[in-house]
Motif scaffolding. Sequence first.
Motif, PDB file in Angstrom:
ATOM      1  N   ALA A  54       0.817  -1.213   0.000  1.00 45.94           N
ATOM      2  CA  ALA A  54       0.000   0.000   0.000  1.00 45.94           C
ATOM      3  C   ALA A  54       0.853   1.266   0.000  1.00 45.94           C
ATOM      4  O   ALA A  54       0.393   2.326  -0.422  1.00 45.94           O
ATOM      5  CB  ALA A  54      -0.944  -0.004   1.190  1.00 45.94           C
ATOM      6  N   ASP A  55       2.108   1.180   0.446  1.00 45.53           N
ATOM      7  CA  ASP A  55       2.998   2.343   0.401  1.00 45.53           C
ATOM      8  C   ASP A  55       3.416   2.670  -1.028  1.00 45.53           C
ATOM      9  O   ASP A  55       3.757   3.808  -1.333  1.00 45.53           O
ATOM     10  CB  ASP A  55       4.252   2.100   1.243  1.00 45.53           C
ATOM     11  CG  ASP A  55       3.939   1.963   2.723  1.00 45.53           C
ATOM     12  OD1 ASP A  55       2.910   2.529   3.167  1.00 45.53           O
ATOM     13  OD2 ASP A  55       4.717   1.304   3.427  1.00 45.53           O
ATOM     14  N   SER A  58      -1.553   3.155  -3.917  1.00 45.13           N
ATOM     15  CA  SER A  58      -2.710   3.393  -3.051  1.00 45.13           C
ATOM     16  C   SER A  58      -3.882   2.514  -3.483  1.00 45.13           C
ATOM     17  O   SER A  58      -3.913   2.002  -4.603  1.00 45.13           O
ATOM     18  CB  SER A  58      -3.122   4.863  -3.115  1.00 45.13           C
ATOM     19  OG  SER A  58      -3.714   5.154  -4.376  1.00 45.13           O
ATOM     20  N   ASP A  59      -4.864   2.370  -2.609  1.00 44.27           N
ATOM     21  CA  ASP A  59      -6.059   1.592  -2.943  1.00 44.27           C
ATOM     22  C   ASP A  59      -6.761   2.185  -4.157  1.00 44.27           C
ATOM     23  O   ASP A  59      -7.246   1.460  -5.019  1.00 44.27           O
ATOM     24  CB  ASP A  59      -7.015   1.534  -1.751  1.00 44.27           C
ATOM     25  CG  ASP A  59      -6.493   0.650  -0.628  1.00 44.27           C
ATOM     26  OD1 ASP A  59      -5.591  -0.165  -0.890  1.00 44.27           O
ATOM     27  OD2 ASP A  59      -7.001   0.778   0.495  1.00 44.27           O
ATOM     28  N   ASP A  61      -5.398   3.930  -6.659  1.00 43.13           N
ATOM     29  CA  ASP A  61      -4.605   3.599  -7.845  1.00 43.13           C
ATOM     30  C   ASP A  61      -4.827   2.149  -8.266  1.00 43.13           C
ATOM     31  O   ASP A  61      -4.958   1.841  -9.453  1.00 43.13           O
ATOM     32  CB  ASP A  61      -3.118   3.837  -7.601  1.00 43.13           C
ATOM     33  CG  ASP A  61      -2.761   5.311  -7.492  1.00 43.13           C
ATOM     34  OD1 ASP A  61      -3.540   6.153  -7.978  1.00 43.13           O
ATOM     35  OD2 ASP A  61      -1.696   5.612  -6.918  1.00 43.13           O
TER      36      ASP A  61
END
Length: 75
Positions: A54-55, A58-59, A61
Motif C-alpha cells: 500500500a505504500d 494506493s487503494d 490507484d
Amino acid sequence: MVTADGKEIKGVALNEDSFSVQMMDANEQVYFLEKDKLRSFRKSRESMMPKYNADVLSDKDLEDIVAYLVSVGAK
C-alpha cells in the motif's frame, strides 16, 4: 542461476532441455546457457512481479488499474 564466472541471472525459462536452458531476464535480455557450465541452477515458482504494498500503490490507484484492465479485456 549462477554462471561459471559468478554472474547471477534471474528470469523466466523460455526453453529447456536436459543440456541447456534459454532464459529471459526482467530487461528482456535472452540468455542461452549450457547447464553443465553453470555453478547453480534453481527453479522457483515465486513471481518476479514485486509484491503489492500500500505504500507503493494506493487503494485508489489499484482500483483504477483493475478498472482499466477490465475495460480493455471487455473490448
